[in-house]
Design an enzyme around this catalytic site. Sequence first.
Site, mmCIF file in Angstrom:
data_model
loop_
_atom_site.group_PDB
_atom_site.id
_atom_site.type_symbol
_atom_site.label_atom_id
_atom_site.label_comp_id
_atom_site.label_asym_id
_atom_site.label_seq_id
_atom_site.Cartn_x
_atom_site.Cartn_y
_atom_site.Cartn_z
ATOM 1 N N THR A 117 0.818 -1.203 0.000
ATOM 2 C CA THR A 117 0.000 0.000 0.000
ATOM 3 C C THR A 117 0.858 1.261 0.000
ATOM 4 O O THR A 117 2.011 1.248 0.476
ATOM 5 C CB THR A 117 -0.899 0.015 1.256
ATOM 6 N N ASP A 118 0.279 2.354 -0.488
ATOM 7 C CA ASP A 118 0.987 3.637 -0.416
ATOM 8 C C ASP A 118 1.057 4.180 1.003
ATOM 9 O O ASP A 118 1.835 5.097 1.291
ATOM 10 C CB ASP A 118 0.353 4.672 -1.349
ATOM 11 N N GLU A 119 0.276 3.604 1.919
ATOM 12 C CA GLU A 119 0.266 4.118 3.296
ATOM 13 C C GLU A 119 1.591 3.895 4.022
ATOM 14 O O GLU A 119 1.850 4.515 5.056
ATOM 15 C CB GLU A 119 -0.897 3.514 4.079
ATOM 16 N N TYR B 111 -1.744 -0.356 10.954
ATOM 17 C CA TYR B 111 -1.887 -1.045 9.671
ATOM 18 C C TYR B 111 -0.711 -0.731 8.754
ATOM 19 O O TYR B 111 -0.063 -1.629 8.215
ATOM 20 C CB TYR B 111 -3.193 -0.640 8.986
ATOM 21 N N LYS C 28 2.276 -3.262 7.238
ATOM 22 C CA LYS C 28 2.570 -3.465 5.821
ATOM 23 C C LYS C 28 4.003 -3.041 5.489
ATOM 24 O O LYS C 28 4.675 -3.692 4.679
ATOM 25 C CB LYS C 28 1.573 -2.686 4.960
#
Length: 353
Positions: free
Chosen positions: A132-134, A157, A161
């Site tokens: 993810t870009d997060e 989260y 990741k």
Amino acid sequence: MKLLVTGGCGFIGSALIRLAVARGHAVFNLDALTYAANPANLSSVADLPSYTFAKVDLRDAAATADAVRQARPDAILHLAAETHVDRSIDGPMAFIETNVSGTANLLQAARDYRDSLPHQKRDDFRFLHVSTDEVYGALGAEGLFTETSAYQPNSPYAASKASSDMLVRAWGKTYGLPVLITNCSNNYGPCQFPEKLIPMVILSALRGATIPVYGGGENVRDWLFVEDHAEALLAVLEAGRVGEVYNIGGNAECRNIDLVTRLCSMLDTARPATRPYAEQISFVTDRPGHDFRYAIDAGKIKVELGWRPSTALDDGLARTVQWYLDNEAWWRPILDGRCGQERLGTRRASPPA
């Protein structure tokens, strides 16, 4: 190819499997069938000889290794993960167990399996990790995330990741596992679990319930239609350079409040109610650590692999709205089970004494 997909009963995983099967690939789907998984997402392929399902929890290292040996894949696409930021705020350890420990178990199983292959198959094997870009943290009003942006995760989260991304990199560098990593922007489309923003807005509107918008709705996301994402993943698998990271974005930035009002307007047209749906919008207390803006520079995947998103935001939103209108039999049991619409992620740590 024969593909092993983890988390294939989920939102993105099921879109990927439907596309892969349509392209002529055989798919072995590993899924633990947790709350957000839905086998109905794969009803169109479930009876085909090219599709196999096994209920496996990646936290179980032995079961994971057995499943990989049974599947005998040419490639593994790892999508299984706990993904909801609000849930990670309330219960972070589940994210560590699945996203970090589960990924480590799968990497070790993939390493052992690949080492058992004959020379050519060993060279051709690929492990694609979907992230993810997060992991990059938050942007201000300007700028884009690139593949070399520093990791600065701000939620449990995102941290889980980021940790799994680092494990994948390490297994590639240390053990020579042929890995690829993708980091995508916010996905949307059919079959998305109702706890995520777009289906939550649609279903809250249809039920006549409050449509909650965090803070002032100023947070910005880059929206990627799920079928475009599936196309990108197969492009990376088939032609991506081993050891590389590819960012996948939708080139569709939008403030949350603007997205919500667009959805309400579409519903006003598609299923008019006694009052405009936007009147159901209510601004609520923001969640802790809410990142202001995400935006992806997808130039690398465009230049190297020729991929770009093909679905404009309004077109994708219209298709998504219509899917939820046409598929109440899919989402009604979820809401009747009181899952997917409750407010999560409001727990804050107690301040120091």
